[in-house]
Design a protein around this motif. Structure first.
Motif, mmCIF file in Angstrom:
data_model
loop_
_atom_site.group_PDB
_atom_site.id
_atom_site.type_symbol
_atom_site.label_atom_id
_atom_site.label_comp_id
_atom_site.label_asym_id
_atom_site.label_seq_id
_atom_site.Cartn_x
_atom_site.Cartn_y
_atom_site.Cartn_z
ATOM 1 N N UNK A 31 0.476 -1.609 -0.236
ATOM 2 C CA UNK A 31 0.359 -0.008 0.100
ATOM 3 C C UNK A 31 0.421 1.138 0.336
ATOM 4 N N UNK A 32 2.145 1.311 0.425
ATOM 5 C CA UNK A 32 3.336 2.176 0.284
ATOM 6 C C UNK A 32 3.390 2.427 -0.955
ATOM 7 N N UNK A 50 -5.132 0.342 -3.093
ATOM 8 C CA UNK A 50 -6.082 -0.893 -3.024
ATOM 9 C C UNK A 50 -6.414 -1.078 -4.022
ATOM 10 N N UNK A 51 -6.373 -0.968 -4.882
ATOM 11 C CA UNK A 51 -6.954 -1.359 -6.296
ATOM 12 C C UNK A 51 -5.561 -1.804 -6.825
ATOM 13 N N UNK A 52 -4.629 -0.466 -6.816
ATOM 14 C CA UNK A 52 -3.322 -1.026 -7.523
ATOM 15 C C UNK A 52 -2.285 -2.182 -7.069
ATOM 16 N N UNK A 57 -1.322 -7.744 -7.711
ATOM 17 C CA UNK A 57 -1.769 -9.418 -7.161
ATOM 18 C C UNK A 57 -2.016 -9.771 -8.529
ATOM 19 N N UNK A 58 -2.293 -9.564 -9.393
ATOM 20 C CA UNK A 58 -2.991 -10.227 -10.244
ATOM 21 C C UNK A 58 -2.113 -10.422 -10.965
ATOM 22 N N UNK A 84 1.152 -1.695 -13.978
ATOM 23 C CA UNK A 84 -0.775 -1.736 -14.294
ATOM 24 C C UNK A 84 -0.855 -0.024 -14.841
ATOM 25 N N UNK A 85 0.081 0.525 -13.890
ATOM 26 C CA UNK A 85 -0.261 1.964 -14.152
ATOM 27 C C UNK A 85 0.109 2.769 -16.057
ATOM 28 N N UNK A 86 1.217 1.638 -16.547
ATOM 29 C CA UNK A 86 1.490 2.349 -17.516
ATOM 30 C C UNK A 86 0.835 1.629 -18.646
ATOM 31 N N UNK A 87 0.486 1.048 -18.351
ATOM 32 C CA UNK A 87 -1.190 0.084 -19.116
ATOM 33 C C UNK A 87 -2.300 0.566 -19.189
#
Length: 187
Positions: A31-32, A50-52, A57-58, A84-87
Motif C-alpha cells: 500500500x505504501x 488498494x485497487x492498484x 497481485x493479479x 498497471x499504471x502504464x497500461x
C-alpha cells in the motif's frame, strides 16, 4: 509459505497459494508503494491504492518466481504496479480522454517536482525499458518502489555501492533521453 533460510532473511516460497499467505505480511508495504505511485497523480485519481495493489497481485500471482525474499517481492510488486499504471495511461491515451497529471520528484536528488502527464509517463516507461537490465531494476526499486539502497542490494544480490553507481548512471541516461526531442530519440 514463509521459511527462514538464513538468520534475518525471510524467504517466501511462491505460487498462488503461497503468495496468498505472504500478501497479508507485506500488504502495508505494498500500500505504501501504491500510495507513492498515486501521490504523483494530480486531479481525480484514476485508481485507488488498494485497487492498484490488487491489480499488481493479479500480475504477481501469475509470474512471481519461487524463493523470493521480502525485498525481492517488493521489487517485483513495484514493477507490476508500474506496468498497471502504464497500461492504464496507454488506455487513456488511446481513448483520447487525456487523463490527469502526475507529480513526481525529479530524477535528481533535489526537491524540485515536475508534472508528469499520460504521455510523459509512457515516455518515461519507454526510456526505462531501454536501460540495461540491472539499471532498470534499480530505477524500478528506488523510484517506483521507494526501496532504500540496502533493500535494493538485497533484492538484486548486489552491493549497496553498485546500487548507487547504477542509480547515478541510469539517472544521467534517463535525464539525457527525456530531454531530447522525439525526432532525436528515433520516434
Amino acid at each position: 509459505m514463509v521459511t527462514e533460510d538464513m538468520p534475518g532473511a525471510t524467504v517466501y516460497r511462491t505460487g498462488r497459494a503461497a503468495l496468498d499467505e505472504v500478501i497479508p505480511v507485506v500488504y502495508d508495504d505494498l500500500l505504501r508503494i501504491a500510495r507513492r505511485h498515486l501521490a504523483r497523480e494530480q486531479g481525480p485519481r484514476s485508481i485507488q491504492a488498494a485497487t492498484l495493489v490488487h491489480e499488481a497481485y493479479l500480475k504477481l500471482s501469475a509470474h512471481t518466481p519461487a524463493g523470493v525474499d521480502r525485498a525481492h517481492l517488493l521489487a517485483i510488486a513495484a514493477h507490476a504496479m508500474r506496468q498497471v499504471l502504464v497500461d492504464r495511461a496507454r488506455e487513456r491515451r488511446a481513448a483520447k480522454r487525456g487523463g490527469g497529471e502526475w507529480e513526481r520528484t525529479t530524477l535528481t536528488d533535489g526537491s524540485a517536482t515536475v508534472s508528469l502527464g499520460v504521455t510523459d509517463l509512457i515516455a518515461l516507461n519507454d526510456a526505462i525499458e531501454r536501460l540495461e537490465p540491472r539499471q532498470r531494476q534499480v530505477v524500478e526499486c528506488r523510484f517506483f518502489g521507494a526501496l532504500e539502497d540496502e533493500e535494493i542490494a538485497a533484492a538484486l544480490g548486489i552491493t549497496s555501492r553498485t546500487v548507487r553507481r547504477d542509480w547515478v548512471k541510469a539517472r544521467a541516461w534517463l535525464s539525457r533521453w527525456l530531454s531530447e526531442s522525439p525526432v532525436e530519440q528515433g520516434a
